[in-house]
Design a protein around this motif. Sequence first.
Motif, PDB file in Angstrom:
ATOM      1  N   PHE A 110       0.829  -1.209   0.000  1.00  0.00           N
ATOM      2  CA  PHE A 110       0.000   0.000   0.000  1.00  0.00           C
ATOM      3  C   PHE A 110       0.867   1.265   0.000  1.00  0.00           C
ATOM      4  N   GLN A 111       1.983   1.212   0.744  1.00  0.00           N
ATOM      5  CA  GLN A 111       2.900   2.373   0.726  1.00  0.00           C
ATOM      6  C   GLN A 111       3.410   2.592  -0.699  1.00  0.00           C
ATOM      7  N   ARG A 112       3.747   1.494  -1.357  1.00  0.00           N
ATOM      8  CA  ARG A 112       4.229   1.582  -2.740  1.00  0.00           C
ATOM      9  C   ARG A 112       3.133   2.119  -3.664  1.00  0.00           C
ATOM     10  N   ALA A 113       1.915   1.570  -3.479  1.00  0.00           N
ATOM     11  CA  ALA A 113       0.798   1.989  -4.344  1.00  0.00           C
ATOM     12  C   ALA A 113       0.558   3.483  -4.174  1.00  0.00           C
ATOM     13  N   ARG A 114       0.678   3.964  -2.953  1.00  0.00           N
ATOM     14  CA  ARG A 114       0.453   5.399  -2.728  1.00  0.00           C
ATOM     15  C   ARG A 114       1.502   6.234  -3.464  1.00  0.00           C
ATOM     16  N   GLU A 115       2.748   5.750  -3.461  1.00  0.00           N
ATOM     17  CA  GLU A 115       3.812   6.439  -4.213  1.00  0.00           C
ATOM     18  C   GLU A 115       3.489   6.433  -5.709  1.00  0.00           C
ATOM     19  N   PHE A 116       3.115   5.241  -6.223  1.00  0.00           N
ATOM     20  CA  PHE A 116       2.778   5.132  -7.650  1.00  0.00           C
ATOM     21  C   PHE A 116       1.618   6.067  -7.997  1.00  0.00           C
ATOM     22  N   GLY A 117       0.623   6.125  -7.109  1.00  0.00           N
ATOM     23  CA  GLY A 117      -0.591   6.885  -7.384  1.00  0.00           C
ATOM     24  C   GLY A 117      -0.366   8.391  -7.460  1.00  0.00           C
ATOM     25  N   LYS A 118       0.741   8.877  -6.854  1.00  0.00           N
ATOM     26  CA  LYS A 118       0.997  10.332  -6.895  1.00  0.00           C
ATOM     27  C   LYS A 118       1.252  10.791  -8.323  1.00  0.00           C
ATOM     28  N   ASP A 119       1.892   9.947  -9.108  1.00  0.00           N
ATOM     29  CA  ASP A 119       2.112  10.271 -10.524  1.00  0.00           C
ATOM     30  C   ASP A 119       2.270   8.959 -11.293  1.00  0.00           C
ATOM     31  N   LEU A 120       1.183   8.514 -11.875  1.00  0.00           N
ATOM     32  CA  LEU A 120       1.182   7.199 -12.537  1.00  0.00           C
ATOM     33  C   LEU A 120       2.155   7.152 -13.715  1.00  0.00           C
ATOM     34  N   ARG A 121       2.544   8.339 -14.227  1.00  0.00           N
ATOM     35  CA  ARG A 121       3.375   8.367 -15.445  1.00  0.00           C
ATOM     36  C   ARG A 121       4.873   8.380 -15.135  1.00  0.00           C
ATOM     37  N   ALA A 122       5.214   8.311 -13.851  1.00  0.00           N
ATOM     38  CA  ALA A 122       6.629   8.498 -13.488  1.00  0.00           C
ATOM     39  C   ALA A 122       7.400   7.186 -13.317  1.00  0.00           C
ATOM     40  N   TRP A 123       6.818   6.054 -13.700  1.00  0.00           N
ATOM     41  CA  TRP A 123       7.421   4.755 -13.340  1.00  0.00           C
ATOM     42  C   TRP A 123       7.704   3.881 -14.552  1.00  0.00           C
ATOM     43  N   SER A 124       7.819   4.493 -15.713  1.00  0.00           N
ATOM     44  CA  SER A 124       7.904   3.679 -16.941  1.00  0.00           C
ATOM     45  C   SER A 124       9.273   3.012 -17.112  1.00  0.00           C
ATOM     46  N   HIS A 125      10.165   3.217 -16.157  1.00  0.00           N
ATOM     47  CA  HIS A 125      11.465   2.544 -16.202  1.00  0.00           C
ATOM     48  C   HIS A 125      11.434   1.204 -15.445  1.00  0.00           C
ATOM     49  N   PHE A 163      -4.950  -4.170 -14.817  1.00  0.00           N
ATOM     50  CA  PHE A 163      -3.660  -4.874 -14.830  1.00  0.00           C
ATOM     51  C   PHE A 163      -2.853  -4.458 -16.069  1.00  0.00           C
ATOM     52  N   GLU A 164      -3.524  -4.392 -17.205  1.00  0.00           N
ATOM     53  CA  GLU A 164      -2.795  -4.067 -18.437  1.00  0.00           C
ATOM     54  C   GLU A 164      -2.324  -2.617 -18.413  1.00  0.00           C
ATOM     55  N   SER A 165      -3.176  -1.736 -17.893  1.00  0.00           N
ATOM     56  CA  SER A 165      -2.765  -0.339 -17.748  1.00  0.00           C
ATOM     57  C   SER A 165      -1.571  -0.235 -16.797  1.00  0.00           C
ATOM     58  N   ALA A 166      -1.634  -0.975 -15.681  1.00  0.00           N
ATOM     59  CA  ALA A 166      -0.538  -0.941 -14.703  1.00  0.00           C
ATOM     60  C   ALA A 166       0.769  -1.394 -15.354  1.00  0.00           C
ATOM     61  N   MET A 167       0.692  -2.458 -16.138  1.00  0.00           N
ATOM     62  CA  MET A 167       1.904  -2.989 -16.780  1.00  0.00           C
ATOM     63  C   MET A 167       2.468  -1.977 -17.781  1.00  0.00           C
ATOM     64  N   LEU A 168       1.582  -1.350 -18.545  1.00  0.00           N
ATOM     65  CA  LEU A 168       2.044  -0.358 -19.521  1.00  0.00           C
ATOM     66  C   LEU A 168       2.632   0.850 -18.812  1.00  0.00           C
ATOM     67  N   ARG A 169       2.022   1.263 -17.713  1.00  0.00           N
ATOM     68  CA  ARG A 169       2.552   2.419 -16.961  1.00  0.00           C
ATOM     69  C   ARG A 169       3.911   2.110 -16.357  1.00  0.00           C
ATOM     70  N   LEU A 170       4.176   0.820 -16.099  1.00  0.00           N
ATOM     71  CA  LEU A 170       5.490   0.435 -15.557  1.00  0.00           C
ATOM     72  C   LEU A 170       6.524   0.274 -16.676  1.00  0.00           C
ATOM     73  N   GLY A 171       6.105   0.508 -17.902  1.00  0.00           N
ATOM     74  CA  GLY A 171       7.049   0.449 -19.028  1.00  0.00           C
ATOM     75  C   GLY A 171       7.131  -0.917 -19.683  1.00  0.00           C
ATOM     76  N   GLY A 172       6.291  -1.852 -19.227  1.00  0.00           N
ATOM     77  CA  GLY A 172       6.313  -3.193 -19.804  1.00  0.00           C
ATOM     78  C   GLY A 172       5.323  -3.336 -20.944  1.00  0.00           C
ATOM     79  N   GLY A 173       5.190  -4.552 -21.432  1.00  0.00           N
ATOM     80  CA  GLY A 173       4.240  -4.840 -22.497  1.00  0.00           C
ATOM     81  C   GLY A 173       3.219  -5.866 -22.045  1.00  0.00           C
TER      82      GLY A 173
END
Length: 445
Positions: A22-37, A59-69
């Motif tokens: 949840f701590q991680r999710a909160r970090e991700f949620g602050k800017d969903l576009r900042a984790w594509s690496h 799930f697919e959106s999460a994977m794409l936002r993390l820079g994956g396919g």
Amino acid sequence: MTGIRHLVSIDDLSLAEVMELFQRAREFGKDLRAWSHLCRGMISASLFYEPSTRTRLSFESAMLRLGGGVITAAEMKTSSAAKGESLADTVRVVGEGYADLIVLRHTSEGAARLAAENSSVPVINAGDGSHEHPTQTLCDLYTVWIEKERLEGIDVVLAGDLKHSRTIHSFAYALARFGANLICIPHQGFEMPNYVLARLKEEYGAQPLRVDASRLGEMAAESDAVYLTPQKPHQLSLFTDARGLRVDRVDAVYMTRPQTERHEVGDDKDSLEGYLTLGQEGMASEPLRNALLMHPLPRRDEISQEFDKDPRAMYFKQAARGVPVRMAILSVLMGRLELKARANENKKRLVEVVAGPNPCPNPTCISHTELRHVKANFTISSRSPLRAACGYCCRELPIAFVGCSTTRNFHSRDSAAAKQIRPDHLVFFRDEQEAESSGFVATGR
Ligand code: CP
């Protein structure tokens, strides 16, 4: 396969790990576009044998936002499953080079466990029949945590089709582990199943209070508190107040739709008439003044649209939070983030046996369809009297006799000889005929 981390049940995570996610999710949620690496170069595969909007797309959106396919079989009817390919073979193929992680939704209880047993990459259970939906539970718990700033000891009403709703089952297990008080308000005929109640009591010491659906209406009365008298008289002893449970504050009401796609022969479908509907009126009482109104969606008529603008309406927030929560899950299971918290050491151990007929009483358990791949495994709830549950769907096994796979003798379930058998040598039989036709010999009778 060993050494790979799967998410099949909500119990696969310790409470400390849940909080770290949840701590991680909160970090991700602050800017969903900042984790594509974070997961660049990784691929997740969506294998959906059942329809989905939120779970698959988030799930697919999460994977794409993390820079994956992402590769998707959203309609397994168009895959080789239509030609009779087994789930075990499918996940084996997908895990060997096609994808680094599998997100699986399936109609059969236990499908995610079977997939995990046959996969060389992590498997996430995106809902298996009426069994579990652990990542929905993480979205639900995350929402409560964000809104209420705590999870320990909260008071939660679970309402609707408690029999078939996998989101209810996983949520109840997790809430019980957080020490929540659970009030069940099932639609008549769709009560929480006994195997779920048994697990809640035996593994987490939780005994939900069950009350009649009409009692929720009483909460709408103008009063500071409502006394809910339990439907089963013995439950009254749980509460010191002779009038029943004093409810003066509910933290969340979790509503579910009738899960008609999973209704069975014997379910009274006509009885869906009068299914509980919540809206401003139903949520008007003092005990519900600050209660979150939650729903995993999709909804039908259980929550009126007029309630959507109410600040207590959480269902669209639950769905939106699916993206950061699933980003956290994906990055951990793909090894791109490490959880520091200790794993769940209290999880029930699966015992694997070598012989015997499949004793699972649940006709929609995956163990009855994937015959070539299923392992005979179970968990033991108690040794005296011997009680065990299917390792795939968690239903209690109907055991009358037990055999020993080494001596090939069988005994009545509660005999002294039965208690001496090593867990991994146990073979379960419903009756003597089944034991004898399996080549076992009766002793000591
Ligand atoms: N809550 C949920 O599982 O929604 P979907 O069926 O749309 O994925």
